[in-house]
Design an enzyme around this catalytic site. Structure first.
Site, PDB file in Angstrom:
ATOM      1  N   TYR A 103      11.932  53.348   8.477  1.00  0.00           N
ATOM      2  CA  TYR A 103      12.500  54.563   8.470  1.00  0.00           C
ATOM      3  C   TYR A 103      11.398  55.459   8.818  1.00  0.00           C
ATOM      4  CZ  TYR A 103      16.442  52.002   7.038  1.00  0.00           C
ATOM      5  OH  TYR A 103      16.958  50.924   5.939  1.00  0.00           O
TER       6      TYR A 103
ATOM      7  N   GLU B 272      20.149  41.214   3.429  1.00  0.00           N
ATOM      8  CA  GLU B 272      19.718  42.103   4.745  1.00  0.00           C
ATOM      9  C   GLU B 272      18.743  42.762   4.065  1.00  0.00           C
ATOM     10  OE1 GLU B 272      23.610  43.978   5.540  1.00  0.00           O
ATOM     11  OE2 GLU B 272      24.477  41.973   6.065  1.00  0.00           O
ATOM     12  N   PRO B 273      17.725  42.912   3.440  1.00  0.00           N
ATOM     13  CA  PRO B 273      16.957  43.913   3.481  1.00  0.00           C
ATOM     14  C   PRO B 273      15.833  44.176   4.228  1.00  0.00           C
ATOM     15  CG  PRO B 273      15.912  41.735   3.523  1.00  0.00           C
ATOM     16  CD  PRO B 273      17.608  41.030   3.611  1.00  0.00           C
ATOM     17  N   GLY B 274      15.621  45.390   4.691  1.00  0.00           N
ATOM     18  CA  GLY B 274      14.855  46.039   5.639  1.00  0.00           C
ATOM     19  C   GLY B 274      13.652  46.918   4.677  1.00  0.00           C
TER      20      GLY B 274
ATOM     21  N   TYR C 192      15.690  63.617   3.174  1.00  0.00           N
ATOM     22  CA  TYR C 192      16.832  63.103   1.657  1.00  0.00           C
ATOM     23  C   TYR C 192      15.640  63.093   0.555  1.00  0.00           C
ATOM     24  CZ  TYR C 192      16.010  58.816   3.791  1.00  0.00           C
ATOM     25  OH  TYR C 192      15.541  57.504   5.031  1.00  0.00           O
TER      26      TYR C 192
ATOM     27  N   GLY D   7      19.705  46.825  -0.574  1.00  0.00           N
ATOM     28  CA  GLY D   7      19.000  47.784  -1.694  1.00  0.00           C
ATOM     29  C   GLY D   7      18.095  47.776  -2.752  1.00  0.00           C
TER      30      GLY D   7
ATOM     31  N   ARG E 157      11.268  61.831   5.869  1.00  0.00           N
ATOM     32  CA  ARG E 157      12.295  61.338   4.978  1.00  0.00           C
ATOM     33  C   ARG E 157      12.088  62.039   3.914  1.00  0.00           C
ATOM     34  NH1 ARG E 157      10.666  57.639   1.971  1.00  0.00           N
ATOM     35  NH2 ARG E 157      12.875  56.404   1.553  1.00  0.00           N
TER      36      ARG E 157
ATOM     37  N   CYS F  56       7.507  73.438  13.915  1.00  0.00           N
ATOM     38  CA  CYS F  56       8.573  75.546  13.154  1.00  0.00           C
ATOM     39  C   CYS F  56       9.405  75.118  13.496  1.00  0.00           C
ATOM     40  CB  CYS F  56       7.726  75.775  14.754  1.00  0.00           C
ATOM     41  SG  CYS F  56       8.251  77.704  14.690  1.00  0.00           S
ATOM     42  N   GLU F  57       9.812  75.159  12.243  1.00  0.00           N
ATOM     43  CA  GLU F  57      10.439  74.416  10.724  1.00  0.00           C
ATOM     44  C   GLU F  57       9.600  75.019   9.653  1.00  0.00           C
ATOM     45  OE1 GLU F  57      13.405  75.337  11.740  1.00  0.00           O
ATOM     46  OE2 GLU F  57      14.115  74.795  13.568  1.00  0.00           O
TER      47      GLU F  57
END
Length: 407
Positions: A356, A259-261, A302, A218, A298, A328-329
């Site tokens: 991501y 657990e860093p991503g 969100y 986090g 992303r 096409c959205e």
């Protein structure tokens, strides 16, 4: 990474293209090592952020372990050369069979479901150690969609079910060697970690064979100029001091795991795209680029912010644009963004695109996924080829048209 390097790579490999700066990954990993040097700490790269096998191999070379959330991520980790003892399997909502597969591969197990814990205990007893993931009921901040430690989250076993956990562990003589929590991303306040740590220490008193406590991750990275990031140095000092004190009470030294991503790969990544069209309407001026949420979801998923710059015209007059894709959205990367004047054909770069980005990409609208390039010590190399049309048909079952004799 300089603008000239990004432009050169984009011209060599085409656009859109994801570019990763390996040296930046090493810098981020080094920050964590230094911050927690006063205690026994282990870092497992949360590979769901970016699983390209070349990135996994680089993480292994740095000395990181691997955090996996699916059995296929586990297999990728083994293929990348990680030892099973350096792979932590932390799935959710999987059936027992996937847990058993991971056990047979010899990796570390993290169980976050009462039902699975009971099934695992019934089948294996105390023959294979497990970690238990707890939900600390802490709202860590950031977007609600990426917060995982609050009361409505599907992740972890509620701390209020500790008696139930104890009964299962006692009945089946399960060897619990660790406790785990993860509250989500974007944690600016180090006190959130410390609050969670106090909860974990309280629960640790219910188990007498623990070897580690895993605080997840986090760590926040800055997306906008001047935005704060998690102060890992302060966090390291406070966490190490807290572990030293608790270990004396507990009677043995405990390791702290993370657990860093995103923290490791986000700032290493750049997505370079081309401006296809400039479209002025009665309300706004759109920059339509040759990418979309099929490559970087992303912002639409969100409301994530990505800084955007015009690589081709950095000295141009600043104007206000809405940057959109060609899907096409509704496909908006940024509303009312100030950019140096954008002309059709200009190259734009999205920053913080390492986590991501490609990992959540798709072939929506039958668009092709971009290439990936890794730059290590100034040398660029292709680590994923750009999709070609045939990739859209791979895996599909269909009959190819038959040519007639006259054709």
């Amino acid at each position: 990474m300089t603008n000239e390097q990004l432009i050169h790579i984009a011209r060599e490999y085409g656009t859109p293209v994801y570019i990763y700066d390996a040296d930046k990954i090493a810098i981020q990993y080094g920050k964590l090592q230094r911050a927690f040097s006063a205690c026994s700490a282990r870092f497992f790269y949360a590979c769901k952020a970016l699983t390209n096998i070349n990135v996994l191999r680089y993480m292994r070379a740095l000395g990181a372990g691997l955090d996996c959330v699916s059995i296929n991520e586990v297999k990728l980790g083994l293929l990348a050369g990680f030892e099973p003892g350096n792979i932590l399997f932390t799935p959710n909502c999987v059936d027992l069979e996937e847990i058993v597969q991971a056990k047979e591969l010899g990796v570390l197990l993290n169980i976050d479901n009462i039902s699975i814990l009971e099934q695992f205990g019934n089948k294996f007893g105390g023959s294979y150690p497990v970690c238990i993931r707890l939900n600390p009921h802490i709202m860590a901040g950031g977007n609600y969609k990426i917060s995982t430690g609050h009361v409505d989250s599907k992740f972890g076993i509620s701390i209020h079910q500790i008696r139930h956990i104890e009964r299962i562990v006692k009945t089946f003589k399960i060897h619990v060697n660790g406790l785990h929590m993860h509250t989500g991303s974007e944690i600016k306040d180090v006190n959130v970690f410390l609050q969670g740590l106090e909860v974990m220490f309280e629960e640790a008193r219910h188990f007498d064979r623990l070897e580690f406590i895993d605080l997840g991750s986090g760590f926040k990275v800055p997306y906008q100029e001047g935005e704060p990031e998690t102060d890992v140095d302060t966090l390291g000092k406070k966490v190490c001091a807290a572990f030293a004190a608790f270990s004396k009470e507990y009677g043995r030294s405990l390791e702290v795991w993370f657990e860093p991503g995103k923290y490791l790969v986000s700032e290493s990544g750049y997505l370079v795209v081309k401006a296809n069209v400039i479209k002025q309407t009665t309300a706004t001026v759109f920059v339509g680029v040759n990418s979309g949420f099929n490559h970087l979801i992303r912002p639409m998923f969100y409301d994530a912010y990505h800084r955007i710059e015009n690589l081709s015209n950095p000295g141009g007059a600043e104007r206000i644009y809405t940057v959109v894709g060609h899907i096409c959205e509704t496909d908006t990367f940024a509303w009312d963004r100030k950019l140096n004047e954008v002309r059709e054909g200009d190259l734009l770069v999205f920053y913080n695109a390492g986590a991501y980005g490609f990992e959540m990409s798709s072939n929506f609208n039958s668009r092709l996924r971009p290439a990936e390039v890794m730059v290590e010590k100034g040398e660029a190399r292709l680590i994923r080829k750009r999709d070609v049309f045939e990739d859209l048909l791979r895996g599909q079952v269909y009959e190819a048209p038959q040519l007639s004799a006259t054709e």
